[in-house]
Design a protein around this motif. Structure first.
Motif, short mmCIF file in Angstrom:
data_model
loop_
_atom_site.label_atom_id
_atom_site.label_comp_id
_atom_site.label_asym_id
_atom_site.label_seq_id
_atom_site.Cartn_x
_atom_site.Cartn_y
_atom_site.Cartn_z
N SER A 30 107.81 -48.28 62.77
CA SER A 30 108.45 -47.53 61.70
C SER A 30 107.51 -46.49 61.10
CB SER A 30 108.90 -48.49 60.59
OG SER A 30 109.31 -47.78 59.44
N THR A 31 108.08 -45.34 60.73
CA THR A 31 107.28 -44.29 60.10
C THR A 31 106.87 -44.69 58.69
OG1 THR A 31 109.34 -43.22 59.41
CG2 THR A 31 108.31 -42.42 61.43
N THR A 32 107.57 -45.64 58.09
CA THR A 32 107.21 -46.13 56.76
C THR A 32 106.27 -47.31 56.91
OG1 THR A 32 109.41 -45.47 56.01
CG2 THR A 32 108.13 -46.91 54.56
N GLN A 33 105.02 -47.14 56.46
CA GLN A 33 103.99 -48.13 56.72
C GLN A 33 104.32 -49.50 56.13
OE1 GLN A 33 101.31 -47.40 58.74
NE2 GLN A 33 101.11 -49.62 58.70
N ALA A 73 106.83 -51.17 58.32
CA ALA A 73 106.17 -51.56 59.57
C ALA A 73 105.32 -52.80 59.38
CB ALA A 73 105.32 -50.40 60.09
N ASN A 74 104.56 -52.85 58.28
CA ASN A 74 103.70 -54.01 58.00
C ASN A 74 104.53 -55.28 57.80
OD1 ASN A 74 101.49 -52.34 58.14
ND2 ASN A 74 101.24 -52.15 55.93
#
Length: 605
Positions: A443-446, A449-450
């Motif tokens: 995902s481009t949103t960290q 993604a985390n």
């Protein structure tokens, strides 16, 4: 005449065609030669570079590679003769002295090397145009002091030349941060268009530790420059530095100073407040949004600021939160402009007040005001959360899936996909949850993604194999109960894992894969209930079972925080902060642990 034109046309065409073929051949030879060179096959590379150089002796790339090949194969005399013949033919090409000097350097002939380096430098006054190539050669040969001297001399000889950026980079490579920062700041001082470039390169050395050597030097350099030559740009850089260090209060001071000089733009203070909020620095965030609320004359800005003030009230469990929401609706109304405020209120009603039915009514009313698909998506996301809260999983999944379809690749769609995965996890559908999480890991949103990676690993590590119970279903159910604010029921579900014989032969014991995850989640629930002694007991069990597990630094930091913030045991807090500093130097908690350890020790920060 026609025949003459035809002859000329054919001749030119044939020549161009031949030239094109030759260029392609040379390019192919160069790529092969370069590959040989990088693979260390210098004999083969020499043959090709010699061929290329003979055709194009003016090409410095071919010359440099050929000389390097000679040196790597100990053919120093060939390199020396080639360079001397070039210098004899045209002694204005003073950069050749650097090649020749380094050829002597490779043979440990230091005096001869220095003699040629000095010849290159001393001739710069007459041939300043070669300053760039000479400086680059010195840098490539790791002769950094010579490179700096070259660039400075070149700028003295040619007032239009500007090698300050190269000089600053070299100071950085030398580890001379003081000189590097002074060079970068001088660049900005002379021309503010360098600001973004300087900020980008400076960020390579700045960390979130305010006591880091580079941070200290950068701060001092900026303060000195600000005192000697005041400019707004120094406040901008100081605000950026403090934000990197999470010193949001100090960053706000700089932003306020900038606002006083130009009281038209509050966007930087808004961004700072948002960052502080996302990092749980609620006091600093509150100061940012209070300032905006006081200074702004725009209704939209005031609504945005008050939205975050309401979120801060919820996060800090302010007993006046309900009254705050009502006062905001009285001031700004329930309409299109306050949709996000209405969504935040629904979240508060559900997860803080345990009033999901009231929250649902708020959102069903809010959707009538939505004027865009993005507002509708925000409302549906929260409705989905409320449906999960009330156990209506399938209806929640419909809402989340609708958002994914309507807003492909948007951040809201990624949030919806994560909620699909989380809801599937709660239901015990681990296969579908993993399929969604695999997509989200990139995902481009960290933050998403985390979270996706963490949940994916939890499922992968603990998933049942061959229908043999692993305890993951019970852990997922406990997490669902906690999501629904049923913390006692969640703890009871976790306790069953330690006693039920149908799940584990002797109940959950150290050595089981899921053991650490269960105890860590129990500790989180105990902290939420302010049962700090029980939380410490569960965390200690994790360390006793395996003090090198993947949760170890999380456990140490959580224990340190409990001792520091809740049990007022400063010695124990220091002990666990110290364990992170010395035993887990790559931990994400290192900087915070170091700061808090120093503070407890009484260091003057």
């Amino acid at each position: 005449m026609k025949n003459l034109f035809l002859f000329i046309f054919l001749s030119v065409t044939t020549f161009c065609f031949s030239q094109n073929i030759q260029q392609k051949t040379d390019q192919n030879d160069y790529l092969i030669a370069e590959n040989y060179y990088r693979e260390g096959e210098y004999e083969k590379a020499t043959q090709l570079f010699k061929k290329l150089y003979d055709k194009s002796s003016f090409n410095t790339t071919y010359l440099g590679r050929l000389i390097s090949c000679y040196q790597e194969t100990d053919n120093f005399l060939l390199a020396e003769n080639l360079l001397k013949s070039r210098i004899k033919a045209n002694n204005s090409q003073v950069y050749l002295y650097v090649y020749l000097g380094y050829n002597y350097e490779r043979q440990q002939q230091k005096e001869q090397a220095k003699l040629n380096y000095d010849l290159a430098l001393n001739n710069l006054g007459k041939n300043a145009a070669y300053g760039g190539i000479i400086g680059r050669l010195f840098k490539d040969y790791n002769l950094l002091d010579y490179a700096i001297l070259t660039y400075k001399k070149a700028m003295e000889a040619n007032k239009n030349a500007n090698y300050n950026f190269q000089i600053a980079q070299i100071y950085g490579e030398k580890g001379d941060y003081k000189q590097m920062f002074e060079s970068y700041i001088d660049m900005v001082d002379k021309q503010e268009s360098y600001f973004s470039l300087v900020q980008r390169y400076t960020s390579r050395y700045i960390t979130d530790d305010s006591e880091n050597e580079a941070n200290v030097l950068f701060r001092k350099t900026l303060l000195r420059k600000s005192a000697s030559n005041p400019k707004d740009v120094w406040n901008v850089l100081l605000a950026w530095l403090f934000a990197q260090q999470k010193d949001y209060g100090k960053a706000l001071i700089q932003e306020k100073a900038l606002y006083q000089r130009n009281p038209t733009d509050l966007s930087k203070i808004y961004s700072l407040g948002k960052i502080a909020f996302e990092n749980n620095y609620f006091d600093a965030a509150n100061d940012c949004f209070v300032f905006i609320n006081q200074k702004s004359t725009l209704k939209e800005e005031k609504i945005d600021a008050n939205l975050y003030l309401a979120k801060i009230a919820v996060a800090t469990k302010n007993p006046e939160t309900e009254a705050l929401f009502q006062s905001l609706f009285t001031e700004f109304g329930k309409n299109t402009a306050t949709i996000q405020l209405q969504v935040a209120y629904a979240d508060f009603l559900t997860f803080s007040e345990n009033k999901p039915n009231e929250a649902k009514k708020v959102l069903e009313n809010a959707i009538n005001f939505s004027s865009s698909k993005f507002d509708k998506a925000r409302i549906k996301l929260k409705l989905g959360d409320i449906l999960v809260f009330t156990g209506k999983f399938n209806k929640a999944l419909i809402y989340f899936s609708q958002i994914q379809t309507q807003l492909k690749n948007h951040e809201l769609a990624q949030q919806a996909r994560f909620k699909v995965a989380q809801t599937s996890y709660f239901k015990g559908d681990f296969t579908w949850a993993k399929a969604q999480l695999k997509v989200l890991k990139g995902s481009t949103t960290q933050l998403i993604a985390n979270d996706a990676v963490a949940l994916f690993l939890k499922i992968t590590d603990n998933e049942p194999l061959d229908s043999i119970p692993s305890g993951l279903k019970q852990l997922a159910n406990a997490e669902l109960l906690a999501f629904q604010n049923k913390d006692d029921d969640a703890l009871a579900e976790l306790d069953k894992l330690f006693t039920q014989k149908d799940i584990f032969v002797n109940g959950l014991v150290p050595g089981e894969v899921i053991y650490d995850d269960v105890l860590f989640f129990k500790a989180k629930l105990h902290i939420k209930q302010k049962k700090y002694a029980e939380a410490i007991l569960n965390l200690a069990k994790i360390i006793a079972a395996d003090n090198q597990g993947f949760l170890t630094d999380d456990v140490y930091f959580m224990m340190a925080e409990i001792y520091n913030n809740n049990l007022n045991n400063k010695e124990k807090a220091q002990e666990y902060y110290q364990k992170i500093i010395f035993e887990h130097p790559s931990s994400i908690y290192l900087v915070d642990a170091r700061k808090k350890y120093r503070k407890l020790r009484g260091d003057n920060l």
